[in-house]
Design an enzyme around this catalytic site. Sequence first.
Site, mmCIF file in Angstrom:
data_model
loop_
_atom_site.group_PDB
_atom_site.id
_atom_site.type_symbol
_atom_site.label_atom_id
_atom_site.label_comp_id
_atom_site.label_asym_id
_atom_site.label_seq_id
_atom_site.Cartn_x
_atom_site.Cartn_y
_atom_site.Cartn_z
ATOM 1 N N GLU A 251 -4.458 9.127 9.031
ATOM 2 C CA GLU A 251 -2.821 8.763 9.190
ATOM 3 C C GLU A 251 -2.818 9.925 10.374
ATOM 4 O OE1 GLU A 251 0.231 7.863 7.357
ATOM 5 O OE2 GLU A 251 -0.628 7.119 5.698
ATOM 6 N N HIS B 229 -7.140 2.852 4.008
ATOM 7 C CA HIS B 229 -7.271 3.880 5.490
ATOM 8 C C HIS B 229 -8.628 3.727 5.680
ATOM 9 C CE1 HIS B 229 -3.629 5.007 3.508
ATOM 10 N NE2 HIS B 229 -2.859 5.772 4.619
ATOM 11 N N CYS C 47 -4.335 -1.018 -2.087
ATOM 12 C CA CYS C 47 -4.263 -0.666 -2.288
ATOM 13 C C CYS C 47 -5.168 0.212 -3.198
ATOM 14 C CB CYS C 47 -3.159 0.608 -1.789
ATOM 15 S SG CYS C 47 -2.899 1.987 -2.995
ATOM 16 N N ASP D 18 1.063 -0.799 0.136
ATOM 17 C CA ASP D 18 -0.245 -0.478 0.040
ATOM 18 C C ASP D 18 0.910 1.373 0.539
ATOM 19 O OD1 ASP D 18 -2.602 1.637 0.439
ATOM 20 O OD2 ASP D 18 -1.713 1.705 2.568
ATOM 21 N N SER D 19 -0.048 2.556 0.070
ATOM 22 C CA SER D 19 0.732 4.185 -0.208
ATOM 23 C C SER D 19 1.254 3.922 1.307
ATOM 24 C CB SER D 19 0.196 4.197 -0.649
ATOM 25 O OG SER D 19 -0.722 4.697 0.389
ATOM 26 N N CYS E 186 -11.267 2.827 0.295
ATOM 27 C CA CYS E 186 -9.595 3.418 0.388
ATOM 28 C C CYS E 186 -9.104 2.229 1.820
ATOM 29 C CB CYS E 186 -9.344 4.779 0.788
ATOM 30 S SG CYS E 186 -8.072 5.231 1.308
#
Length: 301
Positions: free
Chosen positions: A162, A216, A83, A20-21, A214
Amino acid sequence: MRRCRTTDKTHDDASIGIFDSGYGGLTVLKEIAFRLPQESTVFIGDSARCPYGPRDLDEVKRFTLQICSHLVSLGCKLIVIACNTATAAGLKAAQMAFDIPIVGVIEAGSRAAVHMTHTRRVGVIATEGTIKSNAYRDAIVNLDAGIEIHSKATPAFVEIAELGLKHENNTRRVNDRNICADTFGDDWEEYLRIANDYLVPLIDADIDTLVLGCTHFPIIEPLISEVLGESIHLVSSAEETARDVASILERRGALASGSSATSHRFFTTSNATDEFAEFGALVLGNEDIEVEHLDLPEYKG
Ligand code: DGL
């Protein structure tokens, strides 16, 4: 370090590669490790080039090919592009370039949403790149052309996820619903306002199912649920992707034998390996993980 590879007609002890990023893909790794505890994994978080969402899709495709190439060179038997943006940009190119199975997260999330919706009105939230690619729309319509889709790019959610992980109040695990009002303190009201702006149009569109497009976004599920209430089902592709991985390995006779020790290796492309270890452990619910630095020199972005 390449693992000693046990392959016979019914087993393969090589690792599953996942990337993933950043931290989001760990939500997928967690489901894979839960469903397939005997499997070893190698995870790459491309934090040095995160976020992928606002980048040109061709650039993300190059990153995807580069990371897949690295995972292939480590001897992985299957790769999960954990991702959505990288799946939208690079899944097809990666599948054509490499001869091991490569799995994305968009088809799995779409399938779960199609199975879940009663009203056939489905919302999708994702990064700008994923929404622009129309990958969810195409995947959902391929499964049920009668579904009405309402898509919305929600780029600030990546940053909020994040920030939530790194917030000083955040001492509990993601599964303990840690990214919530207590975590953000005074910032909660501001994040709630952003979430309202993004999500109220989807509520008004009368969706009954929302795809977290996503990886995240499961990290901030409490924030999203706070706005949506209980009547809209949330779909994350992590669980469905883990099922796909299990099914592919089983059909190919490539599940791990269970006779050798399981290992989970973590790499980040950023220099902040300690930070990745600390916050990655929060997503995974582990006490400790060791994270190594990975240098990917060709495409600095
Ligand atoms: N986790 C990535 C995804 O699923 C998004 C984060 C980013 O923008 O890099 O699309």
